[in-house]
Write a protein that holds these residues in place. Structure first.
Motif, PDB file in Angstrom:
ATOM      1  N   SER A  48       0.822  -1.219   0.000  1.00 30.76           N
ATOM      2  CA  SER A  48       0.000   0.000   0.000  1.00 30.76           C
ATOM      3  C   SER A  48       0.852   1.263   0.000  1.00 30.76           C
ATOM      4  CB  SER A  48      -0.921   0.033   1.214  1.00 30.76           C
ATOM      5  OG  SER A  48      -1.806  -1.057   1.191  1.00 30.76           O
ATOM      6  N   ARG A  60      -7.780   7.366  -4.327  1.00 34.58           N
ATOM      7  CA  ARG A  60      -8.701   6.247  -4.115  1.00 34.58           C
ATOM      8  C   ARG A  60      -9.196   6.250  -2.683  1.00 34.58           C
ATOM      9  NH1 ARG A  60      -4.555   1.707  -2.787  1.00 34.58           N
ATOM     10  NH2 ARG A  60      -2.640   2.854  -3.062  1.00 34.58           N
ATOM     11  N   PHE A  61     -10.256   5.494  -2.471  1.00 31.66           N
ATOM     12  CA  PHE A  61     -10.828   5.344  -1.133  1.00 31.66           C
ATOM     13  C   PHE A  61     -11.439   3.958  -1.041  1.00 31.66           C
ATOM     14  CE2 PHE A  61     -14.587   5.824   1.698  1.00 31.66           C
ATOM     15  CZ  PHE A  61     -13.895   6.067   2.876  1.00 31.66           C
ATOM     16  N   HIS A  62     -11.018   3.179  -0.049  1.00 34.51           N
ATOM     17  CA  HIS A  62     -11.551   1.831   0.127  1.00 34.51           C
ATOM     18  C   HIS A  62     -11.237   1.328   1.526  1.00 34.51           C
ATOM     19  CE1 HIS A  62      -7.469   0.139  -0.299  1.00 34.51           C
ATOM     20  NE2 HIS A  62      -7.312   0.995  -1.300  1.00 34.51           N
ATOM     21  N   ARG A  63     -11.886   0.264   1.904  1.00 41.33           N
ATOM     22  CA  ARG A  63     -11.541  -0.403   3.166  1.00 41.33           C
ATOM     23  C   ARG A  63     -10.201  -1.099   2.969  1.00 41.33           C
ATOM     24  NH1 ARG A  63     -15.407  -0.329   6.934  1.00 41.33           N
ATOM     25  NH2 ARG A  63     -17.557  -0.192   6.229  1.00 41.33           N
ATOM     26  N   THR A  64      -9.489  -1.262   4.065  1.00 41.86           N
ATOM     27  CA  THR A  64      -8.245  -2.016   4.016  1.00 41.86           C
ATOM     28  C   THR A  64      -8.260  -3.024   5.160  1.00 41.86           C
ATOM     29  OG1 THR A  64      -5.841  -1.816   3.766  1.00 41.86           O
ATOM     30  CG2 THR A  64      -6.877  -0.407   5.421  1.00 41.86           C
ATOM     31  N   THR A  65      -7.357  -3.954   5.118  1.00 40.78           N
ATOM     32  CA  THR A  65      -7.370  -5.009   6.129  1.00 40.78           C
ATOM     33  C   THR A  65      -6.322  -4.745   7.201  1.00 40.78           C
ATOM     34  OG1 THR A  65      -5.854  -6.344   4.829  1.00 40.78           O
ATOM     35  CG2 THR A  65      -8.208  -6.746   4.523  1.00 40.78           C
ATOM     36  N   ASN A  71     -11.792  -1.987  11.494  1.00 40.62           N
ATOM     37  CA  ASN A  71     -12.498  -1.643  10.262  1.00 40.62           C
ATOM     38  C   ASN A  71     -11.891  -0.414   9.571  1.00 40.62           C
ATOM     39  OD1 ASN A  71     -14.446  -2.521   8.568  1.00 40.62           O
ATOM     40  ND2 ASN A  71     -16.157  -1.671   9.716  1.00 40.62           N
ATOM     41  N   PHE A  73     -10.093   2.334   6.940  1.00 41.11           N
ATOM     42  CA  PHE A  73     -10.230   2.825   5.575  1.00 41.11           C
ATOM     43  C   PHE A  73      -8.889   3.348   5.094  1.00 41.11           C
ATOM     44  CE2 PHE A  73     -14.589   3.000   6.998  1.00 41.11           C
ATOM     45  CZ  PHE A  73     -15.294   2.596   5.876  1.00 41.11           C
ATOM     46  N   LEU A  75      -7.332   6.021   2.229  1.00 36.93           N
ATOM     47  CA  LEU A  75      -7.671   7.141   1.361  1.00 36.93           C
ATOM     48  C   LEU A  75      -6.381   7.728   0.804  1.00 36.93           C
ATOM     49  CD1 LEU A  75      -9.653   9.399   0.311  1.00 36.93           C
ATOM     50  CD2 LEU A  75      -9.227  10.543   2.502  1.00 36.93           C
TER      51      LEU A  75
END
Length: 150
Positions: A48, A60-65, A71, A73, A75
């Motif tokens: 990442s 970009r914007f998304h959930r990550t692990t 939980n 995010f 960005l």
């Protein structure tokens, strides 16, 4: 450089507590070792951060692990560094990872980070919103100035 902060009613306060306990973590032009430390501490994917200083990074914007963050995010926004000579260097990605208890900012822009750490923002949401706004306003000002000269 990796800096850790606790958030108080008077704003971010630099701290020496463990990385996991910090509310705000700011990495400015981080080394590979600092990225490795962050990824190991929070169980984040090192990939990442591969393009953290590159114009090839994309917004970009998304959930990550993460098994450590709750939980989280991911960005990516862009910031602007006027002291660099070429536009390819002036536009820099800011990688932001956050959950309800942590905010991690990774960027090459020292000025944007100083504005946040010298503020009196007293919660992570306020810091995140103002950081993103600051980045966007700097880019908009530059674009408007370019338009005026052409």
């Amino acid at each position: 450089m990796l800096n850790k902060y606790s958030i108080s009613t008077s704003g971010p306060q630099k701290t020496t507590i463990a990385l996991k306990q910090a509310d705000l973590i700011i990495l400015t032009r981080p080394t590979d070792e600092e990225i490795q430390q962050l990824c190991q501490t929070f169980n984040l994917n090192k990939f990442s951060f591969r393009y953290r200083s590159s114009p090839e990074e994309v917004s970009r914007f998304h959930r990550t692990t993460s098994d450590v963050l709750d939980n989280p995010f991911f960005l990516v926004v862009y910031d602007y560094i006027s002291s660099f000579k070429h536009i390819e260097k002036q536009l820099v990605p800011s990688l932001i990872i956050f959950d309800s208890d942590h905010l991690i900012i990774c960027t090459d822009s020292e000025d944007s980070c100083k504005n946040i750490t010298n503020s009196n923002y007293s919660n992570l949401s306020e810091i995140l919103f103002n950081y993103i706004s600051q980045c966007q306003y700097k880019i908009m000002d530059v674009l408007v100035s370019y338009k005026k000269t052409n």
